[in-house]
Design an enzyme around this catalytic site. Structure first.
Site, PDB file in Angstrom:
ATOM      1  CG  HIS A 106      40.579  71.229  10.756  1.00  0.00           C
ATOM      2  ND1 HIS A 106      40.714  70.186   9.871  1.00  0.00           N
ATOM      3  CD2 HIS A 106      39.243  71.475  10.840  1.00  0.00           C
ATOM      4  CE1 HIS A 106      39.520  69.812   9.448  1.00  0.00           C
ATOM      5  NE2 HIS A 106      38.612  70.579  10.021  1.00  0.00           N
ATOM      6  CG  HIS A 139      34.962  73.785   7.821  1.00  0.00           C
ATOM      7  ND1 HIS A 139      36.300  74.017   7.704  1.00  0.00           N
ATOM      8  CD2 HIS A 139      34.841  72.627   8.518  1.00  0.00           C
ATOM      9  CE1 HIS A 139      36.975  73.040   8.299  1.00  0.00           C
ATOM     10  NE2 HIS A 139      36.108  72.179   8.804  1.00  0.00           N
ATOM     11  CD  GLU A 188      28.262  71.581  15.395  1.00  0.00           C
ATOM     12  OE1 GLU A 188      27.399  72.243  14.816  1.00  0.00           O
ATOM     13  OE2 GLU A 188      28.029  70.595  16.121  1.00  0.00           O
ATOM     14  CG  ASP A 189      33.661  72.946  16.460  1.00  0.00           C
ATOM     15  OD1 ASP A 189      32.647  72.343  16.874  1.00  0.00           O
ATOM     16  OD2 ASP A 189      34.474  72.460  15.666  1.00  0.00           O
ATOM     17  CG  ASP A 240      35.916  68.988   7.550  1.00  0.00           C
ATOM     18  OD1 ASP A 240      36.890  69.257   8.268  1.00  0.00           O
ATOM     19  OD2 ASP A 240      34.805  68.628   7.994  1.00  0.00           O
ATOM     20  CG  ASP A 248      51.713  40.551 -14.418  1.00  0.00           C
ATOM     21  OD1 ASP A 248      50.672  41.115 -14.009  1.00  0.00           O
ATOM     22  OD2 ASP A 248      51.709  39.603 -15.206  1.00  0.00           O
TER      23      ASP A 248
END
Ligand code: MN
Length: 747
Positions: free
Chosen positions: A48, A72, A76-77, A139, A259
């Site tokens: 990711h 990034h 947080e993770d 992201d 059109d």
């Protein structure tokens, strides 16, 4: 999954002096940190951030931005910390990654379409650095591209959020390519049926008209060849969402929209744009009202292009966009595109020669910051600093806070929880007694910050203190406080007026009721009952006049006793404003008569329900007191033995019988003036202050009235609970070695 060297190569293609070491380090660090984490799709999590980095290489971003993309999600993770990133990559990178972490927290906030605009602003305000926002958008784009793997319940929410917040944000930042893709994917989830219908019809039309499109393209190319204009012609594939939106907004049928064919003509110079336009307009007829020149007048997000619609070679309507390569990049990448232009500092600064330096439009709007930075840049000598210098100064004059339910409230900078409360609702402001900011009780004067969650603590008994008026910054809060204060004061006066009238009627042997005032309003020249009560409370109408108005036969039989004469005799019979007679003792004698407690006006302090003030020398519960009506400001309470009372001896109508009405819920201290003679020695003042403080009293003001070599006489205005408290304090002061005497003034 993209390999380390592939990422470096991607950047190298547009930036030959790529900082390979930084990219490699970020790649390895993020890969190790994410370890075996998996995405919802089952892919390694690291794929990711890597894809996000790849999106940013398409936008030709600098290495710091690419590295930020790789990192990034680490704070947080994973176990990564800001400190660790600071140490490994430097504080600048640390700040960027932390910016992304802060934005991620916003994803948890409930989002309603009506607050989307504020949320976009909040995003900008929190981002601080434009690169943070660019990574955030990339992201989001990658998350949208892989949305299929998310649980169904989440898909819709994320898609709606993208439609409401991120796609418009990309658009305003001038990144049309990003905006279109975000919208198109979101459309698929928000309205799957419409998406499928529109997409299928578009594909159909494309198939049917393939030949016509090729023909138009050929005619255009031939035309430019004839005029020797170097141009690239491409047909534009319409996006499902933009077709659908136009159908909805303009109530057009699919046929009416479909059109129209779109072509883009990209040329080398601004001059070529106008030559191409001339060639087109002299060959085919233009559709009136469709011509727009965004080159001479750029859009506010810096978009520049010429738009025109012609009746094409096979009589269909053909939409044309004519622009230079650079304009094309700005249209696609917006803010991001500015980073890659080396010739930004063009001396002309008007874009006439190279079509790159943007023209600064005069009108101000939210994008003034972009123009401002561009201006700065064209003056500077290092255009590569663009991104680093593009601090988001947008909405710096605003703060955005949340209610506990996730409603977003926009306030001017400097706003307090009081402003917040009034912004939510006037009732919330009027009853506000406290606030929790991010779950913690904070003073109501606290300056709110972006993203703060504010919970207002309310009480029905609350009346907003007048002092708040100088604390708040919003006009709404200020006028509401003013109104509430005025109402509260009016209520105090009318309450006092009611009590005065009750006493006056009682003394006259009559029964008072508010209703009885109704028939005599005209005689009293007041428009309603409330007006009469307030006027009596303010001392504008004498209670005896009201009594006489209601009972015209009533005769005032009592004699006014000259208080001065009585006082000289040692005691006074005072007739108060209610026409009531009562006795007060002189200084030397004690009053033996029982006071008519029940008929006296109850005094609860300055925070009670009546307009009350205290004499300069103060009065405390336990003191025997008397009230003096001060027209326009209510009752001033004096200790009954106060010499200042002699000033009112010739105005018996202003005297009013009052009594203390204090219970244990009363949290108010009362003023008392005390004179202290202190022995001049180091630390004596501190001694006195210590005695006062240790007795749970306050010093309000302190003044030296006489200083001699050996002693100092001072006046202390104290705040105490009651007479007992005051006496205890006085005796402790006297006992103190620094004090030779302490006594109450005028008491
Ligand atoms: Mn992410």
């Amino acid at each position: 999954m993209m390999r380390q060297y592939e990422l470096v190569e991607r950047v190298q293609r547009y930036k030959s002096d790529v900082n390979e070491a930084l990219l490699n380090k970020a790649y390895v660090y993020a890969m190790q940190k994410h370890g075996h984490q998996k995405r919802a799709s089952g892919d390694p999590y690291f794929s990711h951030p890597l894809e996000v980095a790849a999106i940013l290489t398409d936008m030709h971003m600098d290495e710091a931005t690419i590295a930020t993309a790789l990192l990034h999600d680490t704070i947080e993770d994973t176990t990564a910390t800001r400190a660790e990133i600071d140490e490994l990559f430097g504080p600048e990178m640390g700040k960027l990654v932390e910016g992304l972490t802060k934005l991620k927290k916003l994803d948890l906030v409930s989002k309603k379409a009506e607050q989307a605009e504020n949320l976009r602003k909040l995003l900008l305000a929190i981002s601080e650095d434009v690169r943070v926002l660019l990574v955030k958008l990339a992201d989001r784009l990658h998350n949208m591209r892989t949305l299929d793997h998310m649980p169904e319940a989440k898909r819709l929410r994320i898609a709606e959020e993208t439609m409401d917040i991120y796609a418009p944000l990309a658009g305003r930042m001038g990144m049309q390519g990003m905006r279109e893709e975000l919208e198109d994917i979101a459309f698929r989830y928000v309205n799957p049926e419409a998406y499928r219908t529109v997409t299928e019809r578009l594909a159909e039309i494309f198939q049917r008209n393939k030949g016509v499109l090729a023909e138009i393209e050929k005619s255009l190319s031939a035309l430019f060849e004839k005029y020797t204009i170097h141009a690239t012609v491409t047909s534009r594939q319409k996006k499902a969402w933009s077709v659908f939106r136009k159908m909805e907004a303009k109530a057009l049928s699919f046929e009416q929209l479909s059109d129209i064919f779109g072509f883009r003509v990209v040329v080398d110079t601004v001059e070529d744009c106008y030559r191409a336009l001339g060639a087109i307009h002299t060959t085919w007829s233009m559709v009136p009202g469709r011509f727009k020149d965004y080159i001479s007048t750029p859009k506010q997000n810096d978009y520049r292009s010429i738009h025109t619609t012609i009746v094409g070679p096979s009589r269909q309507r053909v939409e044309l966009q004519i622009r230079t390569h650079e304009m094309n990049k700005i249209a696609e990448y917006g803010v991001a595109a500015h980073s890659v232009y080396k010739d930004f500092g063009s001396k002309e600064g008007n874009g006439k020669t190279n079509g790159v330096a943007p023209t600064i439009s005069k009108d101000t709007n939210a994008y003034a910051w972009l123009r401002r930075t561009i201006e700065q840049l064209s003056e500077g000598d290092n255009p590569e600093d663009f991104l680093e210098n593009t601090k988001l100064e947008l909405f710096q004059d605003q703060v955005f806070c949340f209610t506990p339910k996730g409603m977003l409230i926009a306030l001017p900078r400097g706003a307090t929880p009081i402003d917040f409360a009034y912004a939510v609702h006037t009732d919330v402001g009027d009853s506000c007694v406290g606030a929790k900011v991010n779950g913690r009780i904070m003073p109501l004067m606290t300056e709110l910050k972006n993203g703060d969650e504010v919970e207002i603590i309310r009480s029905k008994a609350q009346v907003p203190p007048a002092a708040w008026e100088s604390v708040v910054v919003t006009g709404k809060a200020r006028s509401a406080i003013r109104r509430a204060t005025k109402n509260a004061i009016r209520k105090q006066y009318s309450g006092l007026g009611t009590r005065i009238l009750e006493r006056a009627f009682e003394r006259g042997g009559k029964r008072f009721s508010k209703e009885s005032l109704k028939p005599v309003l005209h005689r009293l020249a007041r428009k309603d009952i409330e007006d009469v009560l307030t006027a009596v409370g303010r001392g504008e109408i004498a209670s005896s006049d009201v009594l006489k108005a209601v009972f015209p036969d009533y005769k005032d039989e009592r004699v006014t006793v000259a208080p001065k004469q009585q006082r000289e005799e040692g005691w006074s019979r005072i007739r108060n404003a209610a026409g009531m007679l009562f006795q007060i003792p002189g200084r030397s004698r004690r009053d033996k008569t029982k006071r008519p407690e029940d008929s006296a006006v109850p005094i609860r302090g300055v925070r009670g329900d009546l307009p009350v003030r205290f004499a300069p020398e103060g009065a405390v519960p336990g003191d025997r007191i008397v009230g003096i009506m001060q027209p326009g400001s209510g009752i001033t309470v004096y200790p009954i033995q106060s010499p200042s009372l002699t000033a009112f001896d010739d105005q018996p109508e202003r005297w009013i019988d009052v009594r203390w009405d204090i219970d244990e819920n009363n949290k108010e201290r009362f003023p008392a003036r005390v004179s202290v003679t202190a022995i001049n020695a180091p630390g004596s003042l501190a001694d006195i202050a210590q005695v006062v403080a240790s007795n749970d009293a306050n010093i309000h003001t302190l003044s030296m009235i006489r200083t001699a070599p050996d002693f100092t006489e001072m006046l202390l205005d104290l705040e105490v609970w009651d007479l007992k408290h005051l006496n205890r304090l006085l005796s402790q002061l006297k006992e103190n070695s620094s004090v030779s005497d302490a006594k109450r003034v005028n008491g």
